[in-house]
Design a protein around this motif. Structure first.
Motif, PDB file in Angstrom:
ATOM      1  N   TRP A   1      -5.544   9.921  -6.305  1.00 29.80           N
ATOM      2  CA  TRP A   1      -6.375   9.461  -5.193  1.00 29.80           C
ATOM      3  C   TRP A   1      -7.545   8.630  -5.699  1.00 29.80           C
ATOM      4  O   TRP A   1      -7.982   7.691  -5.033  1.00 29.80           O
ATOM      5  CB  TRP A   1      -6.861  10.654  -4.357  1.00 29.80           C
TER       6      TRP A   1
ATOM      7  N   ALA B   1       0.829  -1.208   0.000  1.00 28.68           N
ATOM      8  CA  ALA B   1       0.000   0.000   0.000  1.00 28.68           C
ATOM      9  C   ALA B   1       0.866   1.261   0.000  1.00 28.68           C
ATOM     10  O   ALA B   1       0.550   2.236  -0.698  1.00 28.68           O
ATOM     11  CB  ALA B   1      -0.929  -0.012   1.211  1.00 28.68           C
TER      12      ALA B   1
ATOM     13  N   TRP C   1      -7.482   6.630  -8.332  1.00 26.75           N
ATOM     14  CA  TRP C   1      -6.930   5.310  -8.608  1.00 26.75           C
ATOM     15  C   TRP C   1      -6.730   4.525  -7.316  1.00 26.75           C
ATOM     16  O   TRP C   1      -6.995   3.324  -7.260  1.00 26.75           O
ATOM     17  CB  TRP C   1      -5.598   5.434  -9.349  1.00 26.75           C
ATOM     18  N   ALA C   2      -6.264   5.198  -6.291  1.00 29.25           N
ATOM     19  CA  ALA C   2      -6.028   4.530  -5.003  1.00 29.25           C
ATOM     20  C   ALA C   2      -7.334   3.981  -4.430  1.00 29.25           C
ATOM     21  O   ALA C   2      -7.391   2.830  -3.983  1.00 29.25           O
ATOM     22  CB  ALA C   2      -5.366   5.492  -4.020  1.00 29.25           C
TER      23      ALA C   2
ATOM     24  N   VAL D   1       2.399   1.682  -3.527  1.00 27.15           N
ATOM     25  CA  VAL D   1       1.379   2.149  -4.476  1.00 27.15           C
ATOM     26  C   VAL D   1       1.073   3.616  -4.219  1.00 27.15           C
ATOM     27  O   VAL D   1       0.968   4.419  -5.153  1.00 27.15           O
ATOM     28  CB  VAL D   1       0.104   1.286  -4.383  1.00 27.15           C
ATOM     29  N   ASP D   2       0.934   3.980  -2.952  1.00 26.24           N
ATOM     30  CA  ASP D   2       0.665   5.375  -2.606  1.00 26.24           C
ATOM     31  C   ASP D   2       1.793   6.275  -3.078  1.00 26.24           C
ATOM     32  O   ASP D   2       1.542   7.367  -3.606  1.00 26.24           O
ATOM     33  CB  ASP D   2       0.478   5.512  -1.096  1.00 26.24           C
TER      34      ASP D   2
ATOM     35  N   LEU E   1       1.364   6.949  -6.678  1.00 25.57           N
ATOM     36  CA  LEU E   1       0.168   7.697  -7.076  1.00 25.57           C
ATOM     37  C   LEU E   1       0.079   9.098  -6.485  1.00 25.57           C
ATOM     38  O   LEU E   1      -0.726   9.908  -6.942  1.00 25.57           O
ATOM     39  CB  LEU E   1      -1.089   6.912  -6.676  1.00 25.57           C
TER      40      LEU E   1
ATOM     41  N   GLN F   1      -8.670  -0.097  -4.008  1.00 28.21           N
ATOM     42  CA  GLN F   1      -9.123  -0.642  -2.732  1.00 28.21           C
ATOM     43  C   GLN F   1     -10.457  -1.361  -2.862  1.00 28.21           C
ATOM     44  O   GLN F   1     -10.778  -2.233  -2.048  1.00 28.21           O
ATOM     45  CB  GLN F   1      -9.244   0.474  -1.699  1.00 28.21           C
TER      46      GLN F   1
END
Length: 97
Positions: A38, A24, A40-41, A27-28, A31, A45
């Protein structure tokens, strides 16, 4: 889980949580600078959450929970479905009761 595998399963559980946090974070980091990242995030999820919602009804009932609710016969059937032999199922159910 069988008694001889419980420690390993608990360790694996903790390892997977730590691995999930690492993924996570990576990935954050990828992004955070992206325009609309945000979105895409949040969208990413939704995938594991949807799989969890779909898969949970397919999981077997917990014999311990069933015994706690007074549904011993259902617990016996659930235990039989999870153990290889009748003796294993009876022994573990007796430990629960």
């Amino acid at each position: 889980a069988p008694a001889n595998a419980r420690g390993a399963l608990c360790s694996l559980y903790q390892l997977m949580i730590a691995f999930g946090i690492l993924v996570a974070s990576l990935v954050d980091a990828g992004l955070v600078e992206k325009d609309g990242g945000w979105r895409w995030a949040i969208g990413m999820q939704v995938v594991p959450a949807a799989l969890l919602v779909i898969g949970m009804p397919l999981l077997p009932r917990s014999p311990r929970w069933l015994v706690h609710r007074g549904r011993v016969e259902e617990a016996r059937e659930a235990m039989r479905a999870m153990r290889e032999t009748e003796e294993e199922a009876k022994g573990e159910l007796n430990e629960i009761i």
